[in-house]
Motif scaffolding. Structure first.
Motif, PDB file in Angstrom:
ATOM      1  N   TRP A  81       0.835  -1.210   0.000  1.00  0.00           N
ATOM      2  CA  TRP A  81       0.000   0.000   0.000  1.00  0.00           C
ATOM      3  C   TRP A  81       0.867   1.256   0.000  1.00  0.00           C
ATOM      4  CZ3 TRP A  81      -4.784   1.938  -0.573  1.00  0.00           C
ATOM      5  CH2 TRP A  81      -5.052   3.200  -0.022  1.00  0.00           C
ATOM      6  N   ARG A  82       1.915   1.262   0.830  1.00  0.00           N
ATOM      7  CA  ARG A  82       2.800   2.431   0.890  1.00  0.00           C
ATOM      8  C   ARG A  82       3.478   2.673  -0.458  1.00  0.00           C
ATOM      9  NH1 ARG A  82       4.212   0.272   6.041  1.00  0.00           N
ATOM     10  NH2 ARG A  82       6.140  -0.574   5.172  1.00  0.00           N
ATOM     11  N   ASN A  83       3.906   1.590  -1.125  1.00  0.00           N
ATOM     12  CA  ASN A  83       4.527   1.745  -2.445  1.00  0.00           C
ATOM     13  C   ASN A  83       3.528   2.320  -3.452  1.00  0.00           C
ATOM     14  OD1 ASN A  83       6.957   0.763  -1.542  1.00  0.00           O
ATOM     15  ND2 ASN A  83       6.711  -1.277  -2.428  1.00  0.00           N
ATOM     16  N   GLN A  84       2.284   1.870  -3.365  1.00  0.00           N
ATOM     17  CA  GLN A  84       1.243   2.401  -4.246  1.00  0.00           C
ATOM     18  C   GLN A  84       1.121   3.914  -4.062  1.00  0.00           C
ATOM     19  OE1 GLN A  84      -0.791   0.653  -6.441  1.00  0.00           O
ATOM     20  NE2 GLN A  84      -1.970   2.457  -7.034  1.00  0.00           N
ATOM     21  N   LYS A  85       1.047   4.360  -2.815  1.00  0.00           N
ATOM     22  CA  LYS A  85       0.880   5.784  -2.536  1.00  0.00           C
ATOM     23  C   LYS A  85       2.120   6.581  -2.930  1.00  0.00           C
ATOM     24  CE  LYS A  85      -2.490   6.835  -1.454  1.00  0.00           C
ATOM     25  NZ  LYS A  85      -3.704   6.939  -2.319  1.00  0.00           N
ATOM     26  N   GLU A  86       3.309   5.979  -2.741  1.00  0.00           N
ATOM     27  CA  GLU A  86       4.526   6.711  -3.111  1.00  0.00           C
ATOM     28  C   GLU A  86       4.620   6.874  -4.628  1.00  0.00           C
ATOM     29  OE1 GLU A  86       9.381   6.724  -2.588  1.00  0.00           O
ATOM     30  OE2 GLU A  86       8.138   5.534  -1.220  1.00  0.00           O
ATOM     31  N   LEU A  87       4.280   5.831  -5.375  1.00  0.00           N
ATOM     32  CA  LEU A  87       4.310   5.938  -6.835  1.00  0.00           C
ATOM     33  C   LEU A  87       3.283   6.967  -7.311  1.00  0.00           C
ATOM     34  CD1 LEU A  87       4.713   2.182  -7.822  1.00  0.00           C
ATOM     35  CD2 LEU A  87       6.437   3.984  -8.048  1.00  0.00           C
ATOM     36  N   GLU A  88       2.127   6.968  -6.680  1.00  0.00           N
ATOM     37  CA  GLU A  88       1.124   7.965  -7.040  1.00  0.00           C
ATOM     38  C   GLU A  88       1.625   9.375  -6.721  1.00  0.00           C
ATOM     39  OE1 GLU A  88      -2.443   6.853  -5.008  1.00  0.00           O
ATOM     40  OE2 GLU A  88      -2.798   5.085  -6.255  1.00  0.00           O
ATOM     41  N   ALA A  89       2.317   9.530  -5.604  1.00  0.00           N
ATOM     42  CA  ALA A  89       2.853  10.836  -5.225  1.00  0.00           C
ATOM     43  C   ALA A  89       3.913  11.320  -6.213  1.00  0.00           C
ATOM     44  CB  ALA A  89       3.452  10.776  -3.815  1.00  0.00           C
ATOM     45  N   ARG A  90       4.519  10.372  -6.928  1.00  0.00           N
ATOM     46  CA  ARG A  90       5.524  10.703  -7.937  1.00  0.00           C
ATOM     47  C   ARG A  90       4.892  10.931  -9.316  1.00  0.00           C
ATOM     48  NH1 ARG A  90      11.000   9.252  -6.605  1.00  0.00           N
ATOM     49  NH2 ARG A  90      11.139   8.614  -4.420  1.00  0.00           N
ATOM     50  N   GLY A  91       3.575  11.057  -9.348  1.00  0.00           N
ATOM     51  CA  GLY A  91       2.891  11.358 -10.595  1.00  0.00           C
ATOM     52  C   GLY A  91       2.588  10.162 -11.465  1.00  0.00           C
ATOM     53  N   LEU A  92       2.657   8.956 -10.892  1.00  0.00           N
ATOM     54  CA  LEU A  92       2.410   7.733 -11.654  1.00  0.00           C
ATOM     55  C   LEU A  92       1.013   7.178 -11.347  1.00  0.00           C
ATOM     56  CD1 LEU A  92       5.941   6.167 -11.133  1.00  0.00           C
ATOM     57  CD2 LEU A  92       5.017   6.989 -13.317  1.00  0.00           C
ATOM     58  N   HIS A  93       0.580   6.243 -12.182  1.00  0.00           N
ATOM     59  CA  HIS A  93      -0.763   5.676 -12.048  1.00  0.00           C
ATOM     60  C   HIS A  93      -0.684   4.147 -12.100  1.00  0.00           C
ATOM     61  CE1 HIS A  93      -2.551   9.682 -12.742  1.00  0.00           C
ATOM     62  NE2 HIS A  93      -1.543   9.833 -13.583  1.00  0.00           N
ATOM     63  N   ARG A 255     -15.608  -4.486 -19.468  1.00  0.00           N
ATOM     64  CA  ARG A 255     -15.211  -3.073 -19.506  1.00  0.00           C
ATOM     65  C   ARG A 255     -14.767  -2.584 -18.128  1.00  0.00           C
ATOM     66  NH1 ARG A 255     -16.873  -1.218 -24.422  1.00  0.00           N
ATOM     67  NH2 ARG A 255     -18.542  -2.424 -25.454  1.00  0.00           N
ATOM     68  N   LEU A 256     -13.826  -1.650 -18.155  1.00  0.00           N
ATOM     69  CA  LEU A 256     -13.390  -1.012 -16.912  1.00  0.00           C
ATOM     70  C   LEU A 256     -14.483  -0.086 -16.401  1.00  0.00           C
ATOM     71  CD1 LEU A 256      -9.680   0.100 -17.484  1.00  0.00           C
ATOM     72  CD2 LEU A 256     -10.508  -1.584 -15.865  1.00  0.00           C
ATOM     73  N   PRO A 257     -14.890  -0.229 -15.148  1.00  0.00           N
ATOM     74  CA  PRO A 257     -15.851   0.735 -14.585  1.00  0.00           C
ATOM     75  C   PRO A 257     -15.233   2.132 -14.509  1.00  0.00           C
ATOM     76  CG  PRO A 257     -15.702  -1.259 -13.227  1.00  0.00           C
ATOM     77  CD  PRO A 257     -14.559  -1.305 -14.197  1.00  0.00           C
ATOM     78  N   ASP A 258     -16.069   3.139 -14.545  1.00  0.00           N
ATOM     79  CA  ASP A 258     -15.582   4.504 -14.374  1.00  0.00           C
ATOM     80  C   ASP A 258     -15.057   4.689 -12.958  1.00  0.00           C
ATOM     81  OD1 ASP A 258     -16.308   5.218 -16.946  1.00  0.00           O
ATOM     82  OD2 ASP A 258     -18.324   5.835 -16.335  1.00  0.00           O
ATOM     83  N   GLY A 259     -14.051   5.535 -12.820  1.00  0.00           N
ATOM     84  CA  GLY A 259     -13.494   5.818 -11.503  1.00  0.00           C
ATOM     85  C   GLY A 259     -12.371   6.826 -11.608  1.00  0.00           C
ATOM     86  N   PRO A 260     -11.923   7.363 -10.477  1.00  0.00           N
ATOM     87  CA  PRO A 260     -10.882   8.398 -10.500  1.00  0.00           C
ATOM     88  C   PRO A 260      -9.489   7.874 -10.824  1.00  0.00           C
ATOM     89  CG  PRO A 260     -11.466   7.841  -8.239  1.00  0.00           C
ATOM     90  CD  PRO A 260     -12.435   7.115  -9.120  1.00  0.00           C
ATOM     91  N   HIS A 261      -9.270   6.550 -10.702  1.00  0.00           N
ATOM     92  CA  HIS A 261      -7.949   5.971 -10.968  1.00  0.00           C
ATOM     93  C   HIS A 261      -8.062   5.000 -12.137  1.00  0.00           C
ATOM     94  CE1 HIS A 261      -6.311   7.583  -7.217  1.00  0.00           C
ATOM     95  NE2 HIS A 261      -7.381   7.131  -6.605  1.00  0.00           N
ATOM     96  N   ASN A 262      -7.697   5.446 -13.319  1.00  0.00           N
ATOM     97  CA  ASN A 262      -7.697   4.564 -14.479  1.00  0.00           C
ATOM     98  C   ASN A 262      -6.297   4.541 -15.070  1.00  0.00           C
ATOM     99  OD1 ASN A 262      -7.959   3.378 -17.081  1.00  0.00           O
ATOM    100  ND2 ASN A 262     -10.157   3.781 -17.025  1.00  0.00           N
ATOM    101  N   PRO A 263      -5.551   3.446 -14.877  1.00  0.00           N
ATOM    102  CA  PRO A 263      -4.153   3.407 -15.311  1.00  0.00           C
ATOM    103  C   PRO A 263      -3.985   3.366 -16.819  1.00  0.00           C
ATOM    104  CG  PRO A 263      -4.843   1.254 -14.532  1.00  0.00           C
ATOM    105  CD  PRO A 263      -5.968   2.190 -14.233  1.00  0.00           C
ATOM    106  N   ILE A 264      -5.041   3.032 -17.555  1.00  0.00           N
ATOM    107  CA  ILE A 264      -4.917   2.918 -19.008  1.00  0.00           C
ATOM    108  C   ILE A 264      -5.205   4.240 -19.692  1.00  0.00           C
ATOM    109  CG2 ILE A 264      -5.846   1.769 -21.064  1.00  0.00           C
ATOM    110  CD1 ILE A 264      -6.327  -0.690 -19.377  1.00  0.00           C
ATOM    111  N   THR A 265      -6.166   4.995 -19.189  1.00  0.00           N
ATOM    112  CA  THR A 265      -6.573   6.238 -19.845  1.00  0.00           C
ATOM    113  C   THR A 265      -5.806   7.455 -19.342  1.00  0.00           C
ATOM    114  OG1 THR A 265      -8.362   6.601 -18.244  1.00  0.00           O
ATOM    115  CG2 THR A 265      -8.899   5.314 -20.214  1.00  0.00           C
ATOM    116  N   ARG A 266      -4.673   7.229 -18.689  1.00  0.00           N
ATOM    117  CA  ARG A 266      -3.933   8.344 -18.080  1.00  0.00           C
ATOM    118  C   ARG A 266      -3.455   9.356 -19.117  1.00  0.00           C
ATOM    119  NH1 ARG A 266      -0.794   3.931 -18.618  1.00  0.00           N
ATOM    120  NH2 ARG A 266       1.391   4.164 -19.283  1.00  0.00           N
ATOM    121  N   HIS A 267      -3.276   8.934 -20.380  1.00  0.00           N
ATOM    122  CA  HIS A 267      -2.864   9.857 -21.431  1.00  0.00           C
ATOM    123  C   HIS A 267      -4.009  10.181 -22.382  1.00  0.00           C
ATOM    124  CE1 HIS A 267       1.171   9.570 -20.032  1.00  0.00           C
ATOM    125  NE2 HIS A 267       1.328   8.318 -20.377  1.00  0.00           N
ATOM    126  N   GLY A 268      -5.220   9.849 -21.969  1.00  0.00           N
ATOM    127  CA  GLY A 268      -6.370  10.145 -22.801  1.00  0.00           C
ATOM    128  C   GLY A 268      -6.745   9.039 -23.769  1.00  0.00           C
TER     129      GLY A 268
END
Length: 303
Positions: A81-93, A255-268
């Motif tokens: 969990w901590r690694n997840q949050k740290e990667l997110e804090a570094r602008g990753l998804h 299909r991927l449900p809608d949500g605030p964290h979508n790792p595939i659509t991060r670049h549109g």
């Protein structure tokens, strides 16, 4: 339209800048590339992976990776969990990772945070009945809220039973490693597995072998097989495309449900419906051989 070639590549094996050469080969045609930390492999190899180095790798190849997973720590869900949050804090998804045996509230935590695509790990090495019971619970908890990736999950009965959005497997490399052919027969919806150069087995499977554009004599003769290895590797890769198509027919489009964290659509980019079957490999040569062979076969079929 040519189907995308789907590969899973791990940081543990592809940390060098030469990874760009492989990405160039893959993206010479339609491709989806799943980036993984390779934490399990790193433990086996005695490698130490840091979240800082993995973050740099994800940033470097971000535009060429369809998605990438968290740097997970098996048996330590809080550290994962901590690694997840740290990667997110570094602008990753990154896509979160949840393992068998971990408390269910960690899965609930990812769901409550709005993650709609979650990887399930540590599925191998456990009794199938236990894995099925665990998977049933995971799918029930996440129903309507998230879809799953199954690391290393290619147990056919499980895939026919449960609607994974994506899975990966290195099992397709058995031909390269052990001289075993594993071909999917879409006429029967089953797999045929036989030893290469076993003439009686080749004879029994000759129609299936020909359906992949291979000459059965190639698999029955060591010299011929060595000279035409790329065609065989391509046939094994195509086998997983056929199995993927049958699973899509069985489960429908996932299909991927809608949500605030979508790792595939991060670049549109849009997220394409599943199921997606990624071929995992630690070796650049075999992936290059597979992608060239698959595309050569597709061109031959179209002409």
């Amino acid at each position: 339209m040519t189907a995308a070639f789907k590969a899973l590549c791990s940081f543990a094996y592809f940390r060098r800048p030469s990874f760009g050469e492989l990405l160039g080969e893959l993206h010479a045609g339609p491709a989806q590339v799943f980036g993984d930390s390779g934490a399990h492999s790193a433990r086996t190899l005695g490698l130490t992976l840091t979240v800082q180095d993995y973050a740099a790798w994800c940033h470097r190849w971000d535009n060429q990776l369809t998605l990438y997973a968290n740097l997970d720590v098996i048996g330590a869900p809080e550290a994962t969990w901590r690694n997840q949050k740290e990667l997110e804090a570094r602008g990753l998804h990154p896509i979160p990772v949840f393992h068998t045996g971990e408390p269910w509230h960690f899965l609930e935590r990812y769901l409550d945070q709005g993650h709609t695509y979650i990887a399930l790990g540590k599925l191998l090495g456990n009794p199938l009945t236990d894995v099925l019971a665990w998977l049933d619970t995971a799918f029930r908890i996440a129903e309507g809220r998230a879809v799953f990736h199954g690391f290393g999950m290619t147990v056919w009965d499980v895939l026919r039973r449960l609607p994974f959005y994506s899975v990966d497997s290195s099992k397709w490399l058995e031909g390269e490693r052990f001289g075993v052919a594993t071909l999917y027969d879409d006429r029967t919806g089953s797999w045929s597995r036989f030893l290469l150069r076993d003439k009686s087995a080749v004879l029994r499977n000759r129609d299936l072998i020909r359906s992949y554009g291979l000459d059965p004599r190639v698999l029955a003769n060591r010299a011929h097989f060595t000279a035409r290895r790329q065609e065989f590797t391509a046939a094994i890769a195509q086998s997983y495309h056929r199995a993927e198509a049958d699973l899509r027919t069985r489960h429908g489009l996932i299909r991927l449900p809608d949500g605030p964290h979508n790792p595939i659509t991060r670049h549109g980019a849009p997220s394409t419906p599943g199921i997606h079957v990624y071929l995992a490999a630690a070796n650049q040569t075999v992936l290059t051989r597979a992608v060239h062979g698959v595309r050569a076969a597709a061109r031959a079929h179209a002409s």
